[in-house]
Write a protein that holds these residues in place. Structure first.
Motif, mmCIF file in Angstrom:
data_model
loop_
_atom_site.group_PDB
_atom_site.id
_atom_site.type_symbol
_atom_site.label_atom_id
_atom_site.label_comp_id
_atom_site.label_asym_id
_atom_site.label_seq_id
_atom_site.Cartn_x
_atom_site.Cartn_y
_atom_site.Cartn_z
ATOM 1 N N UNK A 125 8.575 -37.025 14.165
ATOM 2 C CA UNK A 125 7.294 -36.667 13.536
ATOM 3 C C UNK A 125 6.235 -37.740 13.817
ATOM 4 N N UNK A 127 6.139 -39.782 16.385
ATOM 5 C CA UNK A 127 5.743 -39.688 17.784
ATOM 6 C C UNK A 127 4.732 -38.557 17.973
ATOM 7 N N UNK A 129 2.704 -37.103 15.752
ATOM 8 C CA UNK A 129 1.440 -37.241 15.008
ATOM 9 C C UNK A 129 0.623 -38.465 15.416
ATOM 10 N N UNK A 130 1.265 -39.431 16.085
ATOM 11 C CA UNK A 130 0.580 -40.689 16.410
ATOM 12 C C UNK A 130 -0.422 -40.534 17.549
ATOM 13 N N UNK A 131 -0.165 -39.571 18.448
ATOM 14 C CA UNK A 131 -0.957 -39.483 19.676
ATOM 15 C C UNK A 131 -0.452 -40.458 20.741
ATOM 16 N N UNK A 207 -1.198 -41.107 8.783
ATOM 17 C CA UNK A 207 -0.802 -41.518 10.131
ATOM 18 C C UNK A 207 -2.048 -42.095 10.791
ATOM 19 N N UNK A 208 -2.096 -43.420 10.875
ATOM 20 C CA UNK A 208 -3.295 -44.106 11.357
ATOM 21 C C UNK A 208 -2.989 -44.784 12.686
ATOM 22 N N UNK A 209 -3.739 -44.430 13.731
ATOM 23 C CA UNK A 209 -3.564 -45.037 15.060
ATOM 24 C C UNK A 209 -4.880 -45.699 15.469
ATOM 25 N N UNK B 5 1.288 -28.615 15.315
ATOM 26 C CA UNK B 5 2.308 -28.961 16.318
ATOM 27 C C UNK B 5 3.609 -28.279 15.936
ATOM 28 N N UNK B 95 4.991 -32.845 22.508
ATOM 29 C CA UNK B 95 4.709 -34.283 22.631
ATOM 30 C C UNK B 95 5.954 -35.119 22.909
ATOM 31 N N UNK B 96 7.161 -34.549 22.814
ATOM 32 C CA UNK B 96 8.363 -35.305 23.158
ATOM 33 C C UNK B 96 8.848 -34.856 24.528
ATOM 34 N N UNK B 101 0.895 -35.572 24.020
ATOM 35 C CA UNK B 101 0.322 -36.651 23.202
ATOM 36 C C UNK B 101 -1.142 -36.940 23.536
ATOM 37 N N UNK B 102 -1.548 -36.667 24.770
ATOM 38 C CA UNK B 102 -2.953 -36.874 25.136
ATOM 39 C C UNK B 102 -3.869 -35.982 24.319
ATOM 40 N N UNK B 104 -3.181 -34.777 21.284
ATOM 41 C CA UNK B 104 -3.165 -35.266 19.896
ATOM 42 C C UNK B 104 -4.057 -36.501 19.761
ATOM 43 N N UNK B 105 -3.972 -37.411 20.736
ATOM 44 C CA UNK B 105 -4.792 -38.631 20.692
ATOM 45 C C UNK B 105 -6.276 -38.258 20.670
ATOM 46 N N UNK B 108 -7.294 -36.656 17.335
ATOM 47 C CA UNK B 108 -7.448 -37.664 16.267
ATOM 48 C C UNK B 108 -8.813 -38.352 16.377
ATOM 49 N N UNK B 114 -4.312 -32.766 11.930
ATOM 50 C CA UNK B 114 -3.133 -32.384 12.709
ATOM 51 C C UNK B 114 -1.940 -32.249 11.771
ATOM 52 N N UNK B 116 2.281 -31.520 11.774
ATOM 53 C CA UNK B 116 3.482 -31.413 12.616
ATOM 54 C C UNK B 116 4.604 -30.771 11.820
#
Lengths: 235, 235
Positions: A125, A127, A129-131, A207-209, B5, B95-96, B101-102, B104-105, B108, B114, B116
């Protein structure tokens, strides 16, 4: 005589069935006993399902970091005699960030059939949600306890991330979450993308990136005593 | 305007609902469109659920290894305008081992919320069923294509495993499964515990864990053209 590897929810959610597939409910109706990380966690899990006996009458055996490796045969005894037992941790998937794999290894050697069920997992999760990239990643478990070692370890992981383009994940004892965050802000490079995923699946989920540089600039939220997972990729 | 997601099943299973939590069904009733790895995979997923429009009328946008990084804003446009879109891969979690992931990034950064959902994941299922440690592990994606490089890479991963006590996981294009297994039997040490987890969650599921020495001695099963994940720990 199968051993059923069952997912648990990630915290105090009101409706278990929303997070777990219906196959878990069916599995719980089959079990004769439960191998759990803790007595309290095991009982709380049992209460959520229809089981063969009343939840407080179901046998629970403990498997956690205090369980000697030599106890696996004892834990497997009822399964080898023909019973069906479940395995569950206090949160998430058994055998992940958890010592359950020794039991599975021993069960395989003794010819026990094993079924695994899908469910919530803080690693996957976080991975998603983090982006951050999930194409290549390492989960390290807990960082070193000693200050200088921990700092060096974080920097080694950062170098690996830089070289491989991989995401590095780790956890910490919840009461140390704010301390490890402060350590990361000191040890890692300002361009590194750093994520805290806290209270996953709960109403308080965060979830903060951000780049380390940005983390350093802004007032730090507190993650103390809340389940959290930390992850980063070097730029 | 959330981006959802969503987990997919890991192959041709008759009953999706057994493997996915009921929250996925509820999420599918909310979406206005789907971002999928392939048109076929996306349509097959849509058909399993009740959606706002008929499955063939739902818009599908593609996101896969051929999608330019610059297309993320285009993909997010309907979400930013207020629609709810799902993201799904052809198997497992978005994303796995997948370029999601691009998206999602970028989402954000643009302030898109978002969500999941949990579901089947070959990486976590393989860890649980293998009997290999899930306390520390690395997922590498695909090994190098060039013979000598690949051999060296496998041996570096084995050294890392030996040093850390970690499990090393990787995947290969399914038509190359038997070739990579042969490579591993040549490159790795005879005491290394090696597992092939194939057709996970399907009726043909096989999860075989043995020392390299034992793999070398016994006739090799074929895993060609079946979804598989490989994992090992050095002794």
């Amino acid at each position: 005589m199968p051993l059923l590897l069952l997912p648990n929810v990630l915290g105090d959610v009101s409706d278990f069935s929303l997070y777990l597939p219906p196959s878990v409910e069916k599995a719980m109706a089959r079990i004769d006993g439960l191998i759990a990380e803790s007595e309290g966690g095991g009982r709380a899990f049992l209460k959520r399902f229809k089981t063969k006996k009343k939840p407080h009458e179901m046998p629970i055996a403990l498997l956690n970091k205090n369980t000697p490796a030599g106890d696996m045969d004892f834990l497997l005894e009822p399964v080898i005699k023909g019973e069906t037992w479940g395995v569950v941790t206090d949160a998430g998937l058994p055998c992940l960030a958890d010592p359950g794999s020794g039991l599975v290894a021993r069960a395989k050697l003794r010819g026990v059939s094993i079924e695994a069920f899908s469910g919530p997992c803080s690693i996957t999760l976080a991975l998603m949600l983090s982006g951050l990239s999930g194409q290549r990643f390492t989960f390290h478990g807990y960082p070193a306890k000693e200050d200088e070692l921990r700092k060096k370890e974080l920097q080694v992981w950062e170098k690996t991330s830089e070289k491989e383009g991989s995401t590095q994940l780790f956890i910490e004892a919840p009461f140390r979450n704010d301390a490890i965050l402060a350590d990361c802000l000191m040890a890692l490079k300002e361009t590194t993308l750093f994520c805290v995923a806290c209270d996953l699946t709960l109403s308080t989920q965060q979830v903060i990136t951000k780049r380390i540089k940005e983390w350093r600039k802004s007032p730090l939220p507190t993650f103390a005593k809340r389940p959290a997972i930390f992850l980063f990729t070097a730029a």
